[in-house]
Design an enzyme around this catalytic site. Sequence first.
Site, PDB file in Angstrom:
ATOM      1  N   GLY A 102       0.812  -1.213   0.000  1.00  0.00           N
ATOM      2  CA  GLY A 102       0.000   0.000   0.000  1.00  0.00           C
ATOM      3  C   GLY A 102       0.843   1.261   0.000  1.00  0.00           C
ATOM      4  O   GLY A 102       0.378   2.331   0.390  1.00  0.00           O
ATOM      5  N   LEU A 103       2.102   1.155  -0.427  1.00  0.00           N
ATOM      6  CA  LEU A 103       2.992   2.326  -0.449  1.00  0.00           C
ATOM      7  C   LEU A 103       3.327   2.730  -1.891  1.00  0.00           C
ATOM      8  O   LEU A 103       4.318   3.419  -2.148  1.00  0.00           O
ATOM      9  CB  LEU A 103       4.267   2.042   0.358  1.00  0.00           C
ATOM     10  CG  LEU A 103       4.033   1.706   1.833  1.00  0.00           C
ATOM     11  CD1 LEU A 103       5.346   1.373   2.531  1.00  0.00           C
ATOM     12  CD2 LEU A 103       3.331   2.856   2.561  1.00  0.00           C
ATOM     13  N   SER A 104       2.511   2.290  -2.829  1.00  0.00           N
ATOM     14  CA  SER A 104       2.595   2.725  -4.236  1.00  0.00           C
ATOM     15  C   SER A 104       3.865   2.285  -4.959  1.00  0.00           C
ATOM     16  O   SER A 104       4.475   3.060  -5.686  1.00  0.00           O
ATOM     17  CB  SER A 104       2.454   4.251  -4.352  1.00  0.00           C
ATOM     18  OG  SER A 104       1.170   4.630  -4.006  1.00  0.00           O
ATOM     19  N   GLU A 135      -0.206   2.570 -15.692  1.00  0.00           N
ATOM     20  CA  GLU A 135      -0.548   1.572 -14.668  1.00  0.00           C
ATOM     21  C   GLU A 135      -1.924   0.968 -14.953  1.00  0.00           C
ATOM     22  O   GLU A 135      -2.127  -0.235 -14.816  1.00  0.00           O
ATOM     23  CB  GLU A 135      -0.522   2.230 -13.281  1.00  0.00           C
ATOM     24  CG  GLU A 135      -0.538   1.205 -12.174  1.00  0.00           C
ATOM     25  CD  GLU A 135      -0.361   1.832 -10.794  1.00  0.00           C
ATOM     26  OE1 GLU A 135       0.324   2.867 -10.688  1.00  0.00           O
ATOM     27  OE2 GLU A 135      -0.909   1.273  -9.837  1.00  0.00           O
ATOM     28  N   ASP A 147      -1.597   8.655  -6.068  1.00  0.00           N
ATOM     29  CA  ASP A 147      -0.226   8.160  -5.881  1.00  0.00           C
ATOM     30  C   ASP A 147       0.748   8.946  -6.756  1.00  0.00           C
ATOM     31  O   ASP A 147       1.824   9.363  -6.306  1.00  0.00           O
ATOM     32  CB  ASP A 147      -0.138   6.673  -6.243  1.00  0.00           C
ATOM     33  CG  ASP A 147      -1.205   5.846  -5.547  1.00  0.00           C
ATOM     34  OD1 ASP A 147      -1.715   6.303  -4.515  1.00  0.00           O
ATOM     35  OD2 ASP A 147      -1.538   4.752  -6.044  1.00  0.00           O
TER      36      ASP A 147
END
Length: 338
Positions: A102-104, A135, A147
Site C-alpha cells: 500500500g505504499l505505491s 498503470e 499516488d
Amino acid sequence: MTVVVAPGRVNLIGDHTDYVGGLAMPCAIDLAVTATFDAADDIELTSDATAEPAAFTFPLAEDQLGVEPTTWRRLVYAVASLMDAPRGVRGRLTTTLPIGAGLSSSAACTIALALTLGFDPADRRGLVLLAQASEQKATGVPSGVLDQLAIVYSEAGHACVVDANAVTATTVPIPDDLAIVVIHSGHARALSDTPYAQRRAEAERAMAEVGGLADATVADALAIPEPLLRRRARHVITENHRVQAMADAFARNDAKQAGALMLESHASLRKDAEVSTKDLDQLVDALSTRRGVYGARLTGAGFGGSAVALVAVDVAGEIAGTFGGRVVIPSAGARVVS
Ligand code: GLA
C-alpha cells in the site's frame, strides 16, 4: 550513467476519494525505486523492483504490449507504448519499497520508468497522467491520480494536498514535532485481486445520485434511497472535508485534531467505504491507545496493505519497534539525480 529516483508514498488522509475527483493528503517517503542506466539502442533493463525479478529487453521497433504476462514487463510495455518517443537504455531498477504494502510501488515503478525512457521531468502534470494511464493499461485497475501526484510533487518535510479533479498538488509543511510510522498489516495484495474497481464503480454511482462532489452535502448523501450508495457517498463527502480540516490542523500545529481526523477517517473507511480488514482495525485500535500516538488509519486502498500513524517524534522509534513498523521520512518527489 544516469540515475532516476521515484519514491513511494504514504497517504495521511483522504482515501477512496480520488477516483471521484476528491482530495487527499499524502507525502512521498524515503523508500524508493532507483533506476541506473546508460543510453542504448533498445530498452534492456533488469529489475528487482516488482514481485517478478526479471531481465528484460524491449526492441524499440516492436510494440508487443500485452504479449508478456508478467506485471513488470507489462509496466515497461505500457509506459513505452504510451510515450511519444521512448529512448533506448541499458540499465537496472532496484527498490527499497515493499511490494503490495500500500505504499505505491507500482506508481513509483512507472514514474521511474517514464523518466528513464526520457519523459521530460519538467512536465509534471504530463508525467502524472502518463504514469496513471500506464498503470491502468498494465494492470487493468482503474486507479486514480493520488499516488502519482504525491510521487511527482512532494517536497521534503511536507505533505501534499492533492486535488484529483484539478490534477494539482500544493505542499503543506508537516509540523517538526510529528513523525509518521507505517506498519504492515501482514497481508500483501495486488489491487487487481481486490474489490477496488467495484468500490470505484459504487462511488461513481453514489456521486451521480448527489450530482457530483463539488456541492454535495452529507444531507444529500443521506437522502439517497439505496443504503449501500448512501454509505459510499457519505464516505467521499466526509473524507473530503477531513482532508481540508487536516491541512488546517497542520497549519495550526494541532496534532490532536489531526490525529482525531485520522481515526474518523479510518472509521469511515471501515463502515462506509468498507475497505478495511480485521487486522487493520486491530492495528489502528492498538495504536490509538498508545502514549504519543495522535491518530492512525489504514493508508491507500486498504483490503490489506499498511496502516499509518501520526506520532510524537520522541516515541516514534519505540512505536515502530513495538508494532514491527517503520518511521518514514517525508521526502522529495521523483527526480533525475545525475
Ligand atoms: C490506490 C490507488 C489510488 C487511490 C487509493 C485509495 O492507492 O492507486 O488512486 O484510489 O488506492 O485512496
